[in-house]
Design a protein around this motif. Structure first.
Motif, PDB file in Angstrom:
ATOM      1  N   LYS A  24       0.818  -1.212   0.000  1.00  0.00           N
ATOM      2  CA  LYS A  24       0.000   0.000   0.000  1.00  0.00           C
ATOM      3  C   LYS A  24       0.858   1.271   0.000  1.00  0.00           C
ATOM      4  O   LYS A  24       0.302   2.375   0.049  1.00  0.00           O
ATOM      5  N   LEU A  27      -0.077   3.741  -2.490  1.00  0.00           N
ATOM      6  CA  LEU A  27      -1.530   3.905  -2.504  1.00  0.00           C
ATOM      7  C   LEU A  27      -2.008   4.849  -1.402  1.00  0.00           C
ATOM      8  O   LEU A  27      -3.131   5.347  -1.460  1.00  0.00           O
ATOM      9  N   TRP A  28      -1.159   5.098  -0.386  1.00  0.00           N
ATOM     10  CA  TRP A  28      -1.563   6.038   0.666  1.00  0.00           C
ATOM     11  C   TRP A  28      -1.800   7.437   0.112  1.00  0.00           C
ATOM     12  O   TRP A  28      -2.487   8.253   0.725  1.00  0.00           O
ATOM     13  N   ASP A  82      -8.263  -6.216   3.507  1.00  0.00           N
ATOM     14  CA  ASP A  82      -6.846  -6.127   3.170  1.00  0.00           C
ATOM     15  C   ASP A  82      -6.154  -7.480   3.361  1.00  0.00           C
ATOM     16  O   ASP A  82      -5.687  -8.100   2.404  1.00  0.00           O
ATOM     17  N   ASN A 325      -9.685   2.168   4.206  1.00  0.00           N
ATOM     18  CA  ASN A 325      -8.501   2.302   5.047  1.00  0.00           C
ATOM     19  C   ASN A 325      -7.438   3.184   4.398  1.00  0.00           C
ATOM     20  O   ASN A 325      -6.715   3.914   5.079  1.00  0.00           O
ATOM     21  N   LEU A 326      -7.322   3.132   3.083  1.00  0.00           N
ATOM     22  CA  LEU A 326      -6.366   3.981   2.382  1.00  0.00           C
ATOM     23  C   LEU A 326      -6.744   5.450   2.485  1.00  0.00           C
ATOM     24  O   LEU A 326      -5.890   6.333   2.537  1.00  0.00           O
ATOM     25  N   TYR A 329      -6.218   6.399   6.561  1.00  0.00           N
ATOM     26  CA  TYR A 329      -4.961   6.084   7.243  1.00  0.00           C
ATOM     27  C   TYR A 329      -5.142   5.004   8.311  1.00  0.00           C
ATOM     28  O   TYR A 329      -4.763   5.178   9.474  1.00  0.00           O
ATOM     29  N   HIS A 330      -5.746   3.901   7.905  1.00  0.00           N
ATOM     30  CA  HIS A 330      -5.921   2.730   8.772  1.00  0.00           C
ATOM     31  C   HIS A 330      -6.763   3.010  10.019  1.00  0.00           C
ATOM     32  O   HIS A 330      -6.658   2.274  11.009  1.00  0.00           O
ATOM     33  N   GLN A 346       0.781   3.376   9.396  1.00  0.00           N
ATOM     34  CA  GLN A 346       1.288   2.338   8.499  1.00  0.00           C
ATOM     35  C   GLN A 346       1.631   1.040   9.228  1.00  0.00           C
ATOM     36  O   GLN A 346       1.769  -0.013   8.602  1.00  0.00           O
TER      37      GLN A 346
END
Length: 411
Positions: A24, A27-28, A82, A325-326, A329-330, A346
C-alpha cells in the motif's frame, strides 16, 4: 451490503520478514483525493459544460458526498478486506520511515487551498470561465459546501493521526487541520478523554446499544466539548494558571478557527458565512458518525475493585476493508489504535479478538442515518459478541429494562 468475505476476521498474512513489502506504500497518496475533490469537481463541471451537458454538470459540485456515499462503498465491496499485517521484524523500520508522515502533512496545504477556492466560488458573481453566465446557484453552493465538509471530516481523521504523535510540529499541524471544522477541542478530548474512558458509559464518544445516531450526535458533541474544557482547566490549575489563557489548548485551537474564518470572510465577504458554517457542521458530523460506529454497544467490564478492565481489541469495532482504510490512514484498524495510540498508521494491524463490521466505514456511515436499518445490521452482532448475554453490553440507560427483557439478559 457486504460480501461474505467482508464479514470474516482478517488474519495475519504469513510472509517472511525479508520478503515483506508494504503493497500500500504509494496507494496512501489516495488520501489526497478528498482535499482535491473541489478542484476535481470544478474540472468536471467545466468539462460537462464544454460538452454541452449543462443539465447534469452541477451534479459534480456534490463530488464529496458522491465519493463518500457511492464510490467508496462500491470499491470496498469489490476489493474487500486487506489481509496484510506487517511482521514484527519490520515494525521499527516502518515506523521510522518518514515517507508515511509526509503523506499526512501534504493533506494540509491541499485542504487549505481547496477551502480558499471554495470561498471564491461561493462569493463570485460570475464564473464565465466555467461556462456559467452568473455565479453558482444555491443548490450548487450547498453541494460545494458538502464537498468541502467531506474534506473537513476526513481532515479530522488526518488531525487524529497527527495529534497522537509526540512530535510538537505534528501536534500543531493537528490543530491547524481541525480549524476548518471548528473542532479543535477534539485534540484534547480524544487523546486525554476518549482514550481513557473508551467503551464505558462515562465516555460521550462511545455509543450505546439501542441508542440512535441522532440521539448520540448531540450527546457526543456537547459531552466532548465539556470534557475537553474540564480536562484543560484541570491541567492548567495544576500549573497554577487560569484557564483563560492561550496556553489553554482548547482556546488556542478555537482561535485558529476564528482567525481562519475571519480572514476568509474579510477577503470573500459575508456571503461565505452560511456555507462555512454548513461545511463545518457536516464535517464534524462525519467524525461523530464514525465515533458512533467504532464502539457501538461495547463495554469494558469492572473488576472486583470496581475499576474498568484495561481496553482490549474486543472493545472496538474493526473493519479491514482496504479502500476506505487507504482514505482514512488505517483508522478502521481501531483496536490496535486503542492498544497503541502513538503507533503510526502504516504499522497498525488487524488484531485477533476484535469484533468486525460487515463493511467499511464509508458503507456504514450511511446506515447510521437510518436507525432501524443500523440496528438490524449491528444489534445481533453485539449480542453474538457477548455470547447472548446482552447485560454485558453498554446499553442506552432508558432502554435497559426493555433490552434485557427482550434478549433475556441478566439484570
Amino acid at each position: 451490503m457486504a460480501t461474505q468475505a467482508a464479514t470474516k476476521r482478517v488474519e495475519k498474512a504469513e510472509v517472511p520478514a525479508e520478503q515483506w513489502r508494504d503493497r500500500k506504500r504509494y496507494l496512501w497518496l489516495m488520501g489526497l483525493i478528498p482535499p482535491s475533490c473541489v478542484f476535481l469537481g470544478t474540472f468536471l463541471v467545466w468539462a460537462f459544460n464544454e460538452l454541452g451537458w449543462t443539465a447534469v454538470a452541477p451534479t459534480w459540485w456534490w463530488m464529496g458526498p458522491i465519493l463518500l456515499y457511492v464510490i467508496l462503498p462500491i470499491l470496498d465491496i469489490f476489493f474487500g478486506p486487506d489481509g496484510q499485517n506487517p511482521p514484527d521484524e519490520v515494525m521499527e523500520q516502518l515506523e521510522n520511515d518518514k515517507y508515511y508522515r509526509y503523506c499526512t502533512y501534504i493533506y494540509i496545504p491541499f485542504q487549505l487551498a481547496s477551502l480558499v477556492f471554495a470561498c471564491y466560488l461561493w462569493s463570485a458573481d460570475s464564473v464565465s470561465w466555467l461556462g456559467l453566465d452568473n455565479g453558482l446557484g444555491l443548490i450548487s453552493k450547498i453541494g460545494l459546501a458538502f464537498t468541502v465538509g467531506v474534506m473537513g471530516g476526513v481532515g479530522i481523521n488526518t488531525a487524529h493521526e497527527l495529534g497522537h504523535k509526540k512530535v510538537e510540529l505534528e501536534r500543531w499541524l493537528s490543530k491547524i487541520t481541525l480549524a476548518q471544522t471548528a473542532y479543535g477541542h477534539f485534540y484534547i478530548e480524544h487523546n486525554r478523554g476518549h482514550h481513557v474512558r473508551v467503551a464505558t458509559p462515562e465516555d460521550p464518544a462511545s455509543s450505546r446499544f439501542g441508542e440512535s445516531f441522532w440521539t448520540f450526535l448531540p450527546r457526543s458533541v456537547w459531552g466532548s466539548l465539556k470534557s475537553s474544557w474540564h480536562l484543560e482547566k484541570a491541567r492548567l490549575e495544576r500549573l497554577g494558571k487560569s484557564p483563560w489563557t492561550l496556553s489553554n489548548d482548547v482556546l488556542n485551537a478555537w482561535v485558529m478557527t476564528a482567525v481562519l474564518f475571519g480572514v476568509l470572510i474579510a477577503v470573500f465577504g459575508p456571503v461565505t458565512i452560511p456555507f462555512l458554517l454548513l461545511q463545518a457542521v457536516y464535517g464534524f458530523s462525519l467524525l461523530e458518525s464514525v465515533n458512533y460506529l467504532e464502539h457501538y454497544g461495547l463495554l469494558r467490564q469492572k473488576n472486583e475493585k470496581g475499576r474498568y478492565e484495561r481496553c482490549t481489541p474486543s472493545h472496538s469495532w474493526n473493519s479491514d476493508h482496504i479502500v476506505t482504510n487507504l482514505f482514512l490512514y488505517h483508522l478502521q484498524r481501531h483496536s490496535d489504535h486503542h492498544a497503541n495510540p502513538t503507533r503510526r498508521y502504516q504499522t497498525l494491524r488487524s488484531m485477533e479478538g476484535a469484533p468486525n463490521l460487515p463493511s467499511g466505514y464509508a458503507s456504514m456511515i450511511s446506515l447510521t442515518y437510518f436507525p432501524p436499518l443500523f440496528r438490524k445490521v449491528m444489534d445481533h452482532r453485539v449480542l453474538d459478541h457477548y455470547n447472548g448475554d446482552i447485560s454485558r453490553a453498554n446499553i442506552q440507560p432508558r432502554k435497559r429494562e426493555r433490552v434485557l427483557a427482550q434478549h433475556g439478559g441478566v439484570r
